[in-house]
Design an enzyme around this catalytic site. Structure first.
Site, PDB file in Angstrom:
ATOM      1  N   ILE A 121       0.809  -1.230   0.000  1.00 33.64           N
ATOM      2  CA  ILE A 121       0.000   0.000   0.000  1.00 33.64           C
ATOM      3  C   ILE A 121       0.837   1.273   0.000  1.00 33.64           C
ATOM      4  O   ILE A 121       0.369   2.317  -0.432  1.00 33.64           O
ATOM      5  CB  ILE A 121      -1.025   0.028   1.164  1.00 33.64           C
ATOM      6  CG1 ILE A 121      -0.346  -0.128   2.515  1.00 33.64           C
ATOM      7  CG2 ILE A 121      -2.084  -1.032   0.969  1.00 33.64           C
ATOM      8  CD1 ILE A 121      -1.309  -0.096   3.695  1.00 33.64           C
ATOM      9  N   TYR A 124       0.906   1.504  -3.717  1.00 29.64           N
ATOM     10  CA  TYR A 124      -0.422   1.778  -4.287  1.00 29.64           C
ATOM     11  C   TYR A 124      -0.844   3.228  -4.076  1.00 29.64           C
ATOM     12  O   TYR A 124      -1.525   3.817  -4.920  1.00 29.64           O
ATOM     13  CB  TYR A 124      -1.475   0.871  -3.641  1.00 29.64           C
ATOM     14  CG  TYR A 124      -1.544  -0.530  -4.186  1.00 29.64           C
ATOM     15  CD1 TYR A 124      -0.993  -0.863  -5.417  1.00 29.64           C
ATOM     16  CD2 TYR A 124      -2.195  -1.528  -3.465  1.00 29.64           C
ATOM     17  CE1 TYR A 124      -1.065  -2.150  -5.904  1.00 29.64           C
ATOM     18  CE2 TYR A 124      -2.280  -2.819  -3.947  1.00 29.64           C
ATOM     19  CZ  TYR A 124      -1.710  -3.134  -5.170  1.00 29.64           C
ATOM     20  OH  TYR A 124      -1.801  -4.406  -5.638  1.00 29.64           O
ATOM     21  N   GLU A 125      -0.476   3.797  -2.953  1.00 29.64           N
ATOM     22  CA  GLU A 125      -0.909   5.162  -2.639  1.00 29.64           C
ATOM     23  C   GLU A 125      -0.048   6.226  -3.329  1.00 29.64           C
ATOM     24  O   GLU A 125      -0.090   7.395  -2.977  1.00 29.64           O
ATOM     25  CB  GLU A 125      -0.890   5.382  -1.119  1.00 29.64           C
ATOM     26  CG  GLU A 125      -1.939   4.596  -0.355  1.00 29.64           C
ATOM     27  CD  GLU A 125      -3.354   5.065  -0.625  1.00 29.64           C
ATOM     28  OE1 GLU A 125      -3.550   6.025  -1.402  1.00 29.64           O
ATOM     29  OE2 GLU A 125      -4.281   4.468  -0.053  1.00 29.64           O
ATOM     30  N   GLY A 126       0.714   5.827  -4.326  1.00 31.93           N
ATOM     31  CA  GLY A 126       1.506   6.795  -5.085  1.00 31.93           C
ATOM     32  C   GLY A 126       2.933   6.896  -4.602  1.00 31.93           C
ATOM     33  O   GLY A 126       3.666   7.779  -5.042  1.00 31.93           O
ATOM     34  N   GLN A 131       4.059  11.312  -2.159  1.00 35.85           N
ATOM     35  CA  GLN A 131       3.095  11.989  -1.277  1.00 35.85           C
ATOM     36  C   GLN A 131       3.805  13.028  -0.412  1.00 35.85           C
ATOM     37  O   GLN A 131       3.265  14.115  -0.162  1.00 35.85           O
ATOM     38  CB  GLN A 131       2.366  10.969  -0.395  1.00 35.85           C
ATOM     39  CG  GLN A 131       1.519   9.959  -1.146  1.00 35.85           C
ATOM     40  CD  GLN A 131       0.402  10.596  -1.948  1.00 35.85           C
ATOM     41  OE1 GLN A 131      -0.051  11.700  -1.638  1.00 35.85           O
ATOM     42  NE2 GLN A 131      -0.039   9.923  -2.990  1.00 35.85           N
TER      43      GLN A 131
END
Length: 279
Positions: A121, A124-126, A131
């Protein structure tokens, strides 16, 4: 994180190994202090990450109803809610494996599956790094820290309420007061230094994001503690657990803020000085 926590609790209540300090007979491992510490760490981090994501989600709801300020809050919180929470999941699920001991590393218990599921994840979250660059570069530097300071004001308002109305939560108040001051000071210093040192964005952004998430998690846990204190008589077992978890977060997790701030403010040359062939 929640699944890993529940899985670890069930195992800790069932697994018999070693005598707790001061006792002669072997007992379940949940009687051991260090296992309790790990379970509390899993519990506190999970609750804080959940609260942060609910806060971001509520900003989306208000924004969709026409509150433009809420959309600005959502934009600021999104990279933190994504990346801080996913990094926390690495820690929580890893602790779940640790509590299972050697059994946690094999498939029989299922503990390793939670860690494996959590590992993807952060991608997956960039990715955490992207971020973090978004938070520091676009959400703070671009608007001069306006939304950040709005949030700091809200945290400081909660601290004021804690000081005046909740003397029993003094341990939480002290740690949160120090943490938000460190966050504010680090934010201001980065804002001043980055225009003269662009490499500082890349070298500091992840530590700064983790700093921000840790402080915001502490703030939301403090708010939950105030609610729990108010409602304690309605369900003593449930709300006393909330108070204990929030206090644990304040004393065990919020102290990380100091180290994260020092790392975020470290000179960028410490990251950039090696030539490519030195790696």
């Amino acid at each position: 994180s929640e699944s890993a926590y529940q899985h670890a609790v069930l195992y800790a209540k069932d697994r018999v190994q070693g005598a707790p300090l001061g006792e002669m007979e072997s007992n379940t491992i949940i009687k051991h202090g260090d296992v309790r510490r790990m379970l509390m760490q899993m519990r506190a981090l999970t609750e804080a990450a959940r609260a942060l994501n609910y806060t971001a989600s509520s900003a989306l709801d208000f924004g969709e109803k026409g509150d433009t300020d809420a959309y600005q809050r959502l934009e600021f919180l999104t990279p933190i809610a994504k990346a801080w929470a996913t990094e926390i999941a690495q820690e929580v699920t890893s602790l779940g494996v640790q509590i299972h001991g050697g059994m946690g590393y094999i498939e029989e218990t299922g503990a390793a599956q939670y860690m494996r599921d959590a590992r993807i994840i952060t991608i997956y979250e960039g990715t955490t790094g992207i971020q973090a660059l978004d938070l520091l570069g676009r959400k703070i530097l671009r608007d001069g820290g306006k939304e950040l300071m709005k949030l700091v004001v809200e945290v400081e308002a909660s601290i004021k309420i804690l000081k005046t109305d909740y003397p029993s939560l003094n341990a939480i108040t002290e740690e949160l007061t120090e943490a938000v001051q460190i966050w504010k000071s680090a934010s201001n210093e980065l804002g001043e230094r980055i225009p003269e040192d662009i490499d500082l964005v890349g070298s500091s952004s992840v530590n700064y994001l983790m700093l921000s998430g840790t402080v915001l998690g502490g703030w939301l846990m403090a708010r939950s503690a105030m609610i729990a204190e108010d409602k304690l008589s309605l369900d003593e077992k449930f709300y006393s657990a909330k108070l204990a978890t929030a206090t644990f977060y304040a004393k065990h997790i919020l102290p990380r803020v100091s180290a994260l701030a020092k790392a975020a403010l470290a000179d960028s040359s410490l990251v950039m000085s090696l030539t490519e062939d030195q790696f």
